[in-house]
Design an enzyme around this catalytic site. Structure first.
Site, PDB file in Angstrom:
ATOM      1  N   ARG A  25       0.796  -1.234   0.000  1.00  0.00           N
ATOM      2  CA  ARG A  25       0.000   0.000   0.000  1.00  0.00           C
ATOM      3  C   ARG A  25       0.827   1.281   0.000  1.00  0.00           C
ATOM      4  NH1 ARG A  25      -4.152   0.494   4.344  1.00  0.00           N
ATOM      5  NH2 ARG A  25      -3.301  -1.284   5.481  1.00  0.00           N
ATOM      6  N   GLY A 118       9.062  -3.580  12.191  1.00  0.00           N
ATOM      7  CA  GLY A 118       9.864  -2.528  11.563  1.00  0.00           C
ATOM      8  C   GLY A 118       9.040  -1.368  11.051  1.00  0.00           C
ATOM      9  N   ALA A 402      29.089  44.133  -2.264  1.00  0.00           N
ATOM     10  CA  ALA A 402      27.983  43.522  -2.985  1.00  0.00           C
ATOM     11  C   ALA A 402      28.447  42.982  -4.332  1.00  0.00           C
ATOM     12  CB  ALA A 402      26.877  44.550  -3.197  1.00  0.00           C
ATOM     13  N   TYR A 409      37.468  28.010  -8.548  1.00  0.00           N
ATOM     14  CA  TYR A 409      37.517  26.735  -9.292  1.00  0.00           C
ATOM     15  C   TYR A 409      38.016  27.007 -10.704  1.00  0.00           C
ATOM     16  CZ  TYR A 409      35.649  22.277 -11.104  1.00  0.00           C
ATOM     17  OH  TYR A 409      35.498  21.036 -11.672  1.00  0.00           O
TER      18      TYR A 409
HETATM   19  C1  UD1 Z   1      -0.646  -8.835  13.446  1.00  0.00           C
HETATM   20  C2  UD1 Z   1      -1.223  -9.709  14.537  1.00  0.00           C
HETATM   21  C3  UD1 Z   1      -2.517  -9.093  15.056  1.00  0.00           C
HETATM   22  C4  UD1 Z   1      -2.255  -7.676  15.552  1.00  0.00           C
HETATM   23  C5  UD1 Z   1      -1.611  -6.863  14.447  1.00  0.00           C
HETATM   24  C6  UD1 Z   1      -1.202  -5.520  14.956  1.00  0.00           C
HETATM   25  C7  UD1 Z   1      -0.547 -11.935  13.892  1.00  0.00           C
HETATM   26  C8  UD1 Z   1      -0.983 -13.224  13.312  1.00  0.00           C
HETATM   27  N1  UD1 Z   1      -1.486 -11.022  13.987  1.00  0.00           N
HETATM   28  O1  UD1 Z   1      -1.582  -8.778  12.385  1.00  0.00           O
HETATM   29  O2  UD1 Z   1      -3.020  -9.858  16.123  1.00  0.00           O
HETATM   30  O3  UD1 Z   1      -3.478  -7.086  15.979  1.00  0.00           O
HETATM   31  O4  UD1 Z   1      -0.428  -7.532  13.955  1.00  0.00           O
HETATM   32  O5  UD1 Z   1      -0.778  -4.719  13.893  1.00  0.00           O
HETATM   33  O6  UD1 Z   1       0.591 -11.779  14.277  1.00  0.00           O
HETATM   34  N2  UD1 Z   1       5.623  -9.886   8.763  1.00  0.00           N
HETATM   35  C9  UD1 Z   1       6.743 -10.593   8.415  1.00  0.00           C
HETATM   36  N3  UD1 Z   1       6.589 -11.812   7.840  1.00  0.00           N
HETATM   37  C10 UD1 Z   1       5.365 -12.343   7.613  1.00  0.00           C
HETATM   38  C11 UD1 Z   1       4.221 -11.610   7.975  1.00  0.00           C
HETATM   39  C12 UD1 Z   1       4.386 -10.376   8.552  1.00  0.00           C
HETATM   40  O7  UD1 Z   1       7.865 -10.140   8.622  1.00  0.00           O
HETATM   41  O8  UD1 Z   1       5.330 -13.459   7.085  1.00  0.00           O
HETATM   42  C13 UD1 Z   1       5.804  -8.575   9.393  1.00  0.00           C
HETATM   43  C14 UD1 Z   1       5.165  -7.456   8.617  1.00  0.00           C
HETATM   44  O9  UD1 Z   1       6.094  -6.906   7.707  1.00  0.00           O
HETATM   45  C15 UD1 Z   1       4.811  -6.480   9.709  1.00  0.00           C
HETATM   46  C16 UD1 Z   1       4.520  -7.372  10.907  1.00  0.00           C
HETATM   47  O10 UD1 Z   1       5.128  -8.616  10.622  1.00  0.00           O
HETATM   48  O11 UD1 Z   1       5.907  -5.655  10.026  1.00  0.00           O
HETATM   49  C17 UD1 Z   1       3.040  -7.573  11.174  1.00  0.00           C
HETATM   50  O12 UD1 Z   1       2.437  -8.092  10.011  1.00  0.00           O
HETATM   51  P1  UD1 Z   1       1.006  -7.624   9.539  1.00  0.00           P
HETATM   52  O13 UD1 Z   1       0.620  -8.403   8.344  1.00  0.00           O
HETATM   53  O14 UD1 Z   1       0.954  -6.145   9.485  1.00  0.00           O
HETATM   54  O15 UD1 Z   1       0.126  -8.019  10.809  1.00  0.00           O
HETATM   55  P2  UD1 Z   1      -1.135  -8.945  10.832  1.00  0.00           P
HETATM   56  O16 UD1 Z   1      -0.695 -10.340  10.585  1.00  0.00           O
HETATM   57  O17 UD1 Z   1      -2.175  -8.380   9.991  1.00  0.00           O
END
Ligand code: UD1
Ligand code: CA
Length: 476
Positions: A25, A118, A402, A409
């Site tokens: 996004r 992150g 002025a 250079y």
């Molecule tokens: C997650 C939580 C949810 C919480 C929410 C808060 C889980 C299953 N759910 O949701 O309960 O309310 O965060 O924001 O954990 N990422 C990885 N590898 C992956 C998937 C995600 O590194 O395979 C990282 C993403 O880049 C991000 C973070 O993990 O920085 C969270 O992932 P995101 O998909 O935003 O969270 P949700 O799974 O939707």
């Protein structure tokens, strides 16, 4: 808030930062966590927070744009020394539980693991300290928050007061979807137990992902207490998924910083129109007008006034100096010879430009449309209008007219111009470097100097003026 914050914790803290996600996004080629907030990348904010926790090690889980993210962090943290920074890769991305599984080989059993993301840049270190205290080395501590609109988040399911599970939006029953307490994505968990729970995860859920949040069920089953540390400040758990959210968090950050400055006594004409992208140190009685941007390390001495619409990076401005509106100060690396110094009581601008390596003594005046680069001006020297000083050493009380410039250079090399004390350079002079103007000398307006001049001499180097009386222009 529940939790056991009286239990003082001594276990080492190991931070895990999830940063493998794509960030679709953002609609950008740049990996999401490398977008900037207040002059630092999102993930750098998180690493810096980990540093503030005195973490033993920080492990960043990378995936999308892994090389770029790793290079950026290696470059930005190499100077800070003591922190142990690891990277593990998660390819493909099969969920947050799968992400943290990748860190198992680098996690030591005696630590408390703090899981961060992150793309959540504004969590405060003291909040995490409280979460770590709630974990206390033997409990699972979840950072939670109440949202009027909790959709999309994992819900905190309790029986009575006790946390039983986190249920993801897509797996939740209608009744569970009405729960407003959500999991922030941040937890503190004893490493040894985390490892056993990670080994038990599966992906039998609505999204076919390995959910980190499923470890709550395992903790409950194993009789490990699960505590929720609930906070009220949404900014601290807000993630960046889109340019709109990035801009919102930037404002939240700037607002927080403006308040801190005002609490120290800094007068801000409008706290909503200040941007600090780095660190701004202010002594007493500093005032800052609207729309100023500070970058890198900037120090403002006592009583410094900064006019509207100034951009100031990597500079030290001594007491009593006035920076008039629309001035651009661009110092090089903080602490290097390229950082800009402005002396006490100096007057700069409006519309002045100070470039890297500018060192101005006390009471120097730099006026409108004057550019200074890699030059030293001693006490009381003045260049008030439309001028260029590059690679110059300018003595005390020099008046630089002025429209005068240093031609520093030659197309291949830069050369220095030395203007000794008490010299008066007239208007519209060209000083072709290398050249030295002896102390107390005067250079007539419009001169082009190629040779050194003696102290106290008047030097004029231009076509001699001739006048033909009653001269008639040609006519048809
Ligand atoms: C997650 C939580 C949810 C919480 C929410 C808060 C889980 C299953 N759910 O949701 O309960 O309310 O965060 O924001 O954990 N990422 C990885 N590898 C992956 C998937 C995600 O590194 O395979 C990282 C993403 O880049 C991000 C973070 O993990 O920085 C969270 O992932 P995101 O998909 O935003 O969270 P949700 O799974 O939707
Ligand atoms: Ca997800």
């Amino acid at each position: 808030m529940t939790g056991n914050s009286s239990n003082t914790n001594t276990s080492p803290v190991d931070v895990v930062i999830m940063a493998a996600g794509k960030g679709t996004r953002m609609k950008s080629k740049l990996p999401k966590v490398l977008h900037q907030l207040a002059g630092r990348t999102l993930v750098q904010h998180v690493v810096d927070t980990a540093t503030a926790l005195s973490a033993r090690q920080v492990t960043v889980i990378t995936g999308h744009g892994a090389d770029e993210v790793e290079n950026a962090l290696n470059t930005s943290t190499s100077c800070s020394g003591q922190l142990v920074l690891n990277f593990v890769r998660q390819e493909p991305q099969l969920g947050t539980g799968h992400a943290v599984q990748q860190t198992v080989p680098v996690l030591r059993d005696d630590g408390i693991v703090v899981v961060l993301s992150g793309d959540v840049p504004l969590t405060q270190a003291d909040t995490l300290q409280q979460l770590i205290a709630a974990c206390a080395g033997n409990q699972l501590a979840l950072l939670t928050i109440d949202f009027a609109d909790p959709s999309g988040y994992g819900r905190i399911v309790r029986v009575g007061d006790a946390v039983q599970a986190i249920v993801e939006q897509k797996d939740a029953t209608n009744e569970q979807r009405r729960i407003t307490e959500v999991y922030s994505g941040i937890m503190a968990v004893p490493a040894a137990q985390l490892k056993t729970w990670l080994a038990r995860l599966d992906n039998k859920n609505a999204q076919g992902e390995y959910y980190l949040t499923d470890i709550v069920k395992f903790a409950v089953a194993d009789g490990v207490p699960v505590v929720a540390h609930k906070i009220a400040d949404a900014c601290q758990v807000a993630g960046v998924n889109s340019p709109v959210q990035l801009a919102e968090l930037e404002r939240a950050y700037q607002h927080r910083l403006a308040r801190q400055l005002m609490e120290q006594g800094v007068r801000l004409a409008d706290p909503a129109r200040l941007d600090v992208r780095g660190s701004l140190q202010c002594a007493q009685d500093v005032s800052i007008d609207v729309n100023c941007v500070f970058e890198g390390q900037v120090t403002l001495g006592e009583g410094v006034r900064v006019g509207a619409n100034c951009v100031i990076s990597n500079a030290t401005i001594a007491a009593g100096a006035v920076i008039h509106p629309f001035t651009h100060i661009e110092g090089g690396k903080p602490g290097s010879k390229d950082a800009v110094e402005v002396g006490a009581g100096a007057l700069i601008g409006p519309f002045a430009r100070l470039r890297p390596g500018t060192k101005l003594g006390a009471e120097v005046h730099i006026g409108n449309f004057v550019e200074v680069k890699n030059s030293t001006l001693a006490k009381g020297a003045k260049a008030n209008h439309l001028a260029y000083l590059g690679d110059a050493t300018v003595g005390e009380r020099v008046n630089y007219g002025a429209g005068s410039i240093t031609a520093n250079y030659d197309g291949a090399f830069k050369h220095r111009t030395i203007i000794e004390a008490d010299v008066h350079i007239g208007s519209n002079c060209v000083l072709i470097a290398p050249v030295t103007i002896g102390a107390g000398g005067t250079v007539g307006g419009g001169s082009t100097l190629t040779k050194d001049t003696a102290p106290l001499a008047l030097t004029v180097a231009r076509g001699r003026q001739i006048s033909i009386p009653n001269w008639k222009r040609p006519s048809k």
